[in-house]
Design a protein around this motif. Structure first.
Motif, PDB file in Angstrom:
ATOM      1  N   HIS A 327      42.158  18.876 -87.664  1.00  0.00           N
ATOM      2  CA  HIS A 327      41.713  18.499 -86.323  1.00  0.00           C
ATOM      3  C   HIS A 327      40.248  18.844 -86.037  1.00  0.00           C
ATOM      4  O   HIS A 327      39.796  18.611 -84.909  1.00  0.00           O
ATOM      5  CB  HIS A 327      42.567  19.215 -85.267  1.00  0.00           C
ATOM      6  N   LEU A 328      39.532  19.410 -87.023  1.00  0.00           N
ATOM      7  CA  LEU A 328      38.199  19.936 -86.750  1.00  0.00           C
ATOM      8  C   LEU A 328      38.306  20.954 -85.598  1.00  0.00           C
ATOM      9  O   LEU A 328      39.197  21.800 -85.601  1.00  0.00           O
ATOM     10  CB  LEU A 328      37.228  18.802 -86.438  1.00  0.00           C
ATOM     11  N   GLN A 329      37.437  20.853 -84.582  1.00  0.00           N
ATOM     12  CA  GLN A 329      37.498  21.766 -83.427  1.00  0.00           C
ATOM     13  C   GLN A 329      38.025  21.067 -82.172  1.00  0.00           C
ATOM     14  O   GLN A 329      37.838  21.549 -81.058  1.00  0.00           O
ATOM     15  CB  GLN A 329      36.104  22.336 -83.152  1.00  0.00           C
ATOM     16  N   THR A 330      38.709  19.944 -82.389  1.00  0.00           N
ATOM     17  CA  THR A 330      39.156  19.121 -81.256  1.00  0.00           C
ATOM     18  C   THR A 330      39.971  19.920 -80.253  1.00  0.00           C
ATOM     19  O   THR A 330      39.707  19.904 -79.043  1.00  0.00           O
ATOM     20  CB  THR A 330      39.989  17.931 -81.763  1.00  0.00           C
ATOM     21  N   PHE A 331      40.994  20.622 -80.726  1.00  0.00           N
ATOM     22  CA  PHE A 331      41.859  21.356 -79.807  1.00  0.00           C
ATOM     23  C   PHE A 331      41.236  22.679 -79.373  1.00  0.00           C
ATOM     24  O   PHE A 331      41.504  23.167 -78.273  1.00  0.00           O
ATOM     25  CB  PHE A 331      43.226  21.581 -80.439  1.00  0.00           C
ATOM     26  N   GLY A 332      40.416  23.266 -80.231  1.00  0.00           N
ATOM     27  CA  GLY A 332      39.688  24.459 -79.820  1.00  0.00           C
ATOM     28  C   GLY A 332      38.789  24.188 -78.637  1.00  0.00           C
ATOM     29  O   GLY A 332      38.692  24.990 -77.699  1.00  0.00           O
ATOM     30  N   GLU A 333      38.146  23.019 -78.660  1.00  0.00           N
ATOM     31  CA  GLU A 333      37.281  22.638 -77.549  1.00  0.00           C
ATOM     32  C   GLU A 333      38.102  22.238 -76.324  1.00  0.00           C
ATOM     33  O   GLU A 333      37.773  22.615 -75.191  1.00  0.00           O
ATOM     34  CB  GLU A 333      36.371  21.488 -77.976  1.00  0.00           C
ATOM     35  N   ALA A 334      39.181  21.481 -76.539  1.00  0.00           N
ATOM     36  CA  ALA A 334      39.982  20.989 -75.411  1.00  0.00           C
ATOM     37  C   ALA A 334      40.607  22.137 -74.619  1.00  0.00           C
ATOM     38  O   ALA A 334      40.670  22.084 -73.383  1.00  0.00           O
ATOM     39  CB  ALA A 334      41.075  20.049 -75.924  1.00  0.00           C
ATOM     40  N   PHE A 335      41.041  23.193 -75.326  1.00  0.00           N
ATOM     41  CA  PHE A 335      41.741  24.287 -74.663  1.00  0.00           C
ATOM     42  C   PHE A 335      40.937  25.590 -74.649  1.00  0.00           C
ATOM     43  O   PHE A 335      41.453  26.644 -74.308  1.00  0.00           O
ATOM     44  CB  PHE A 335      43.102  24.511 -75.325  1.00  0.00           C
ATOM     45  N   GLU A 336      39.661  25.493 -75.020  1.00  0.00           N
ATOM     46  CA  GLU A 336      38.744  26.643 -74.970  1.00  0.00           C
ATOM     47  C   GLU A 336      39.307  27.836 -75.749  1.00  0.00           C
ATOM     48  O   GLU A 336      39.453  28.938 -75.217  1.00  0.00           O
ATOM     49  CB  GLU A 336      38.445  27.019 -73.515  1.00  0.00           C
ATOM     50  N   ILE A 337      39.612  27.575 -77.015  1.00  0.00           N
ATOM     51  CA  ILE A 337      40.101  28.635 -77.907  1.00  0.00           C
ATOM     52  C   ILE A 337      38.905  29.157 -78.690  1.00  0.00           C
ATOM     53  O   ILE A 337      38.320  28.426 -79.509  1.00  0.00           O
ATOM     54  CB  ILE A 337      41.178  28.103 -78.872  1.00  0.00           C
ATOM     55  N   LYS A 338      38.531  30.411 -78.443  1.00  0.00           N
ATOM     56  CA  LYS A 338      37.335  30.978 -79.051  1.00  0.00           C
ATOM     57  C   LYS A 338      37.701  32.088 -80.042  1.00  0.00           C
ATOM     58  O   LYS A 338      38.654  32.838 -79.835  1.00  0.00           O
ATOM     59  CB  LYS A 338      36.396  31.497 -77.971  1.00  0.00           C
ATOM     60  N   LEU A 339      36.922  32.159 -81.099  1.00  0.00           N
ATOM     61  CA  LEU A 339      37.196  33.096 -82.192  1.00  0.00           C
ATOM     62  C   LEU A 339      36.629  34.480 -81.915  1.00  0.00           C
ATOM     63  O   LEU A 339      35.627  34.628 -81.203  1.00  0.00           O
ATOM     64  CB  LEU A 339      36.587  32.568 -83.490  1.00  0.00           C
ATOM     65  N   LYS A 340      37.273  35.460 -82.496  1.00  0.00           N
ATOM     66  CA  LYS A 340      36.703  36.802 -82.487  1.00  0.00           C
ATOM     67  C   LYS A 340      35.390  36.754 -83.259  1.00  0.00           C
ATOM     68  O   LYS A 340      35.327  36.294 -84.388  1.00  0.00           O
ATOM     69  CB  LYS A 340      37.668  37.785 -83.141  1.00  0.00           C
ATOM     70  N   GLY A 341      34.340  37.200 -82.655  1.00  0.00           N
ATOM     71  CA  GLY A 341      33.029  37.104 -83.275  1.00  0.00           C
ATOM     72  C   GLY A 341      32.248  35.894 -82.825  1.00  0.00           C
ATOM     73  O   GLY A 341      31.090  35.713 -83.203  1.00  0.00           O
ATOM     74  N   GLY A 342      32.883  35.019 -82.022  1.00  0.00           N
ATOM     75  CA  GLY A 342      32.173  33.870 -81.471  1.00  0.00           C
ATOM     76  C   GLY A 342      32.519  32.570 -82.166  1.00  0.00           C
ATOM     77  O   GLY A 342      32.974  32.550 -83.311  1.00  0.00           O
ATOM     78  N   GLY A 343      32.308  31.479 -81.492  1.00  0.00           N
ATOM     79  CA  GLY A 343      32.569  30.150 -82.037  1.00  0.00           C
ATOM     80  C   GLY A 343      33.901  29.588 -81.573  1.00  0.00           C
ATOM     81  O   GLY A 343      34.783  30.305 -81.097  1.00  0.00           O
ATOM     82  N   ILE A 344      34.024  28.271 -81.712  1.00  0.00           N
ATOM     83  CA  ILE A 344      35.223  27.551 -81.306  1.00  0.00           C
ATOM     84  C   ILE A 344      36.186  27.464 -82.486  1.00  0.00           C
ATOM     85  O   ILE A 344      35.787  27.228 -83.627  1.00  0.00           O
ATOM     86  CB  ILE A 344      34.879  26.133 -80.821  1.00  0.00           C
ATOM     87  N   ALA A 345      37.475  27.633 -82.223  1.00  0.00           N
ATOM     88  CA  ALA A 345      38.492  27.608 -83.276  1.00  0.00           C
ATOM     89  C   ALA A 345      38.676  26.200 -83.830  1.00  0.00           C
ATOM     90  O   ALA A 345      38.652  25.209 -83.105  1.00  0.00           O
ATOM     91  CB  ALA A 345      39.817  28.132 -82.742  1.00  0.00           C
ATOM     92  N   SER A 346      38.865  26.123 -85.140  1.00  0.00           N
ATOM     93  CA  SER A 346      39.303  24.901 -85.812  1.00  0.00           C
ATOM     94  C   SER A 346      40.822  24.964 -85.969  1.00  0.00           C
ATOM     95  O   SER A 346      41.439  26.014 -85.774  1.00  0.00           O
ATOM     96  CB  SER A 346      38.648  24.776 -87.185  1.00  0.00           C
ATOM     97  N   SER A 347      41.433  23.842 -86.344  1.00  0.00           N
ATOM     98  CA  SER A 347      42.879  23.847 -86.535  1.00  0.00           C
ATOM     99  C   SER A 347      43.304  22.735 -87.480  1.00  0.00           C
ATOM    100  O   SER A 347      42.592  21.753 -87.682  1.00  0.00           O
ATOM    101  CB  SER A 347      43.619  23.692 -85.198  1.00  0.00           C
ATOM    102  N   CYS A 348      44.485  22.931 -88.062  1.00  0.00           N
ATOM    103  CA  CYS A 348      45.132  21.892 -88.856  1.00  0.00           C
ATOM    104  C   CYS A 348      46.633  22.092 -88.718  1.00  0.00           C
ATOM    105  O   CYS A 348      47.096  23.142 -88.261  1.00  0.00           O
ATOM    106  CB  CYS A 348      44.703  21.932 -90.320  1.00  0.00           C
ATOM    107  N   CYS A 349      47.408  21.090 -89.103  1.00  0.00           N
ATOM    108  CA  CYS A 349      48.859  21.229 -89.001  1.00  0.00           C
ATOM    109  C   CYS A 349      49.542  20.417 -90.089  1.00  0.00           C
ATOM    110  O   CYS A 349      48.976  19.475 -90.653  1.00  0.00           O
ATOM    111  CB  CYS A 349      49.369  20.798 -87.627  1.00  0.00           C
ATOM    112  N   MET A 350      50.774  20.802 -90.378  1.00  0.00           N
ATOM    113  CA  MET A 350      51.659  20.075 -91.273  1.00  0.00           C
ATOM    114  C   MET A 350      52.966  19.864 -90.534  1.00  0.00           C
ATOM    115  O   MET A 350      53.536  20.809 -89.981  1.00  0.00           O
ATOM    116  CB  MET A 350      51.888  20.884 -92.561  1.00  0.00           C
ATOM    117  N   GLY A 351      53.458  18.632 -90.473  1.00  0.00           N
ATOM    118  CA  GLY A 351      54.687  18.350 -89.755  1.00  0.00           C
ATOM    119  C   GLY A 351      55.621  17.461 -90.536  1.00  0.00           C
ATOM    120  O   GLY A 351      55.179  16.602 -91.312  1.00  0.00           O
ATOM    121  N   ILE A 352      56.920  17.665 -90.336  1.00  0.00           N
ATOM    122  CA  ILE A 352      57.949  16.842 -90.949  1.00  0.00           C
ATOM    123  C   ILE A 352      58.847  16.289 -89.849  1.00  0.00           C
ATOM    124  O   ILE A 352      59.297  17.019 -88.962  1.00  0.00           O
ATOM    125  CB  ILE A 352      58.814  17.657 -91.942  1.00  0.00           C
ATOM    126  N   GLY A 353      59.116  14.980 -89.889  1.00  0.00           N
ATOM    127  CA  GLY A 353      60.064  14.339 -88.983  1.00  0.00           C
ATOM    128  C   GLY A 353      61.411  14.232 -89.677  1.00  0.00           C
ATOM    129  O   GLY A 353      61.557  13.517 -90.668  1.00  0.00           O
TER     130      GLY A 353
END
Length: 387
Positions: A327-353
Motif C-alpha cells: 500500500h506504500l504510505q496510503t493508509f498511514g497518510e489516511a489515518f495519520e499513523i506515524k512511526l517511532k522516530g518520525g515518518g509516516i507508516a507504510s503497510s502491506c497485507c496478504m488475504g485469502i477469500g
C-alpha cells in the motif's frame, strides 16, 4: 458504432474490465481491430472510452515480471461444473444470487482452511489480532477514497429514523404484500431513513483505522478475520455478495514492510502448494471506475498488487482466491499513523477469500472428498481434519 483499435487479445481483456465498470450501460465487442459499442455513445463518452484504452495499454506495457510463480502438480482434474453438484447435494443453498448458505463437506473444508490460515497468522507470524465490526463509517470511505475508485462494488447500510411516522411508513413499504426489491417507490420513504455507513469491502482497512493517530508506532504484524461485501453476485461460490476473508498485515517502516511483503508471497506459495492446487501468482490490477483510472500506470509499474489465482477446469479460467498488496504510505497518510522516530507508516497485507478457495478445491478435485488426492486428504494432508 465501431472504432479502430489495434490490440492484442491480452490487451483487450484488461481494457474490457475497465470499460464494463466505467460504462455498464454499453456492450463492448472487439473483433478484427475494431471495438463495437452499443448503443452509440456520445462524443464525450467516446473520448473517455478511447482514453481508457490508451491508458490501459500504456499501463500493461509497464508491467514487469507479471507472472511471479506458477504451480501445477499434474493431478487428474475434475472437468464438470462442480457448483451444480454442490447445489444438488444441499451443501450450498441459495437465499438469492450472491447469498449462499454452506453446510456439509463444503463447510467442513472451509472451516479447516480458516483454522489453518489463522494458525499461520497467530503462530507463524505472531500477529496481533484485531476484531472489526464488518461495517465502515462513511468517514472511512472518505479517508480511503474507496468510492472514488470502486463505486460499483459498494453496499450501504440504512437505518430507520426513530419517529412513529417513519417507523410506520417503512413497515408498510417493506412488509407483507408490499415487500419488493424494486426501488421505484423508495423516494416515498427516503426521508425516513439514515445512511449509517457501508458494508466493508476489505478487512484490513478497519485495522489501519484502529492504529490511527498513533505517534510512536513500531514495526508490527496484525491479523483480522471477517466478511467482506461486494455489489456482485451469482449462483456460484466464485461470485458472492459476502464472503469470508482473513488478512495478515505488516505496518511499519518501508524496509520492514517490503521484507514482510516478500515473506507473504512465500507463505502464499507454500499454503497453496500444500492444498495440491494448480495455481499461479501474478501482478494485477483491480479495475477502477474511470474517474481514477490514471493511477493504474503507477500501480502497474510498481507491482503493488499480486493476485493468487486458482485454475477452474470446467471454464478453463483463473479465479482470484487471494492477494498480496503493497500500500506504500496510503493508509498511514489516511489515518495519520506515524512511526517511532518520525515518518509516516507504510503497510502491506496478504488475504485469502475462503469461499473462493473452497470453490477452487472442489472445482479441481470434484464433489466427493474420498476421491481427492491423498496428499491433500491423507493423515499428513492439510485437509485431513475434514474427513
Amino acid at each position: 458504432m465501431k472504432i479502430k483499435l489495434d490490440l492484442t487479445s491480452e490487451n483487450f481483456k484488461p481494457i474490457l474490465k475497465f470499460l464494463k465498470i466505467s460504462f455498464p450501460e454499453f456492450k463492448f465487442l472487439y473483433t478484427e481491430s475494431f471495438l463495437s459499442i452499443e448503443p452509440e455513445p456520445s462524443n464525450s463518452e467516446l473520448e473517455s472510452i478511447k482514453e481508457i484504452a490508451r491508458i490501459v495499454i500504456f499501463a500493461e506495457r509497464l508491467k514487469s515480471e507479471a507472472l511471479l510463480y506458477e504451480h501445477d502438480p499434474k493431478y487428474l482434474l475434475f472437468k464438470g461444473d462442480v457448483q451444480k453438484d454442490l447445489d444438488l447435494s444441499g451443501d450450498v443453498k441459495w437465499m438469492k444470487p450472491g447469498m449462499a448458505l454452506l453446510q456439509g463437506d463444503v463447510l467442513s473444508v472451509k472451516k479447516q482452511l480458516e483454522r489453518t490460515f489463522e494458525s499461520i497468522a497467530l503462530k507463524d507470524y505472531s500477529a496481533v489480532e484485531i476484531e472489526n465490526p464488518g461495517l465502515w463509517s462513511m468517514d472511512i470511505f472518505h479517508k480511503t477514497g474507496y468510492l472514488g475508485d470502486f463505486p460499483h462494488e459498494a453496499l450501504f447500510v440504512l437505518g430507520t429514523n426513530n419517529a412513529s411516522k417513519c417507523l410506520s411508513m417503512v413497515s408498510e413499504h417493506f412488509e407483507g404484500e408490499n415487500l419488493t426489491e424494486a426501488v421505484e417507490n423508495f423516494p416515498s420513504i427516503v426521508n425516513c431513513v439514515n445512511l449509517i455507513g457501508g458494508c466493508q469491502p476489505s478487512v484490513c482497512t478497519s485495522c489501519y483505522f484502529a492504529l490511527g493517530n498513533q505517534m510512536q508506532l513500531q514495526n508490527q504484524l496484525y491479523t483480522t478475520y471477517n466478511r467482506v461485501f461486494r455489489n456482485e453476485g451469482g449462483n456460484t461460490l466464485a461470485r458472492l455478495l459476502s464472503y469470508s476473508v482473513r488478512d495478515i498485515m505488516a505496518v511499519g517502516n518501508i524496509n520492514f514492510v517490503i521484507k514482510q511483503r516478500n515473506n507473504f508471497i512465500t507463505t502464499c506459495k507454500e499454503f497453496m502448494k500444500s492444498l495440491g492446487l494448480k495455481f499461479k501468482i501474478e501482478a494485477s490490477n483491480d479495475p477502477f471506475f474511470s474517474k481514477k483510472l490514471k493511477k493504474i500506470t503507477f500501480q502497474n509499474s510498481g507491482a503493488l498488487k499480486y493476485e493468487v489465482l486458482a485454475y477452474i477446469p470446467f471454464s478453463d479460467s483463473w479465479l482470484a482466491v487471494g492477494s498480496i498488496n503493497y500500500h506504500l504510505q496510503t493508509f498511514g497518510e489516511a489515518f495519520e499513523i506515524k512511526l517511532k522516530g518520525g515518518g509516516i507508516a507504510s503497510s502491506c497485507c496478504m488475504g485469502i477469500g475462503f469461499e473462493r478457495l473452497v470453490f477452487a478445491l472442489f472445482s479441481q478435485f470434484g464433489p466427493n472428498l474420498k476421491l481427492w488426492p491423498k496428499e491433500v486428504m491423507g493423515d499428513k494432508g492439510l485437509l485431513n481434519a475434514t474427513k
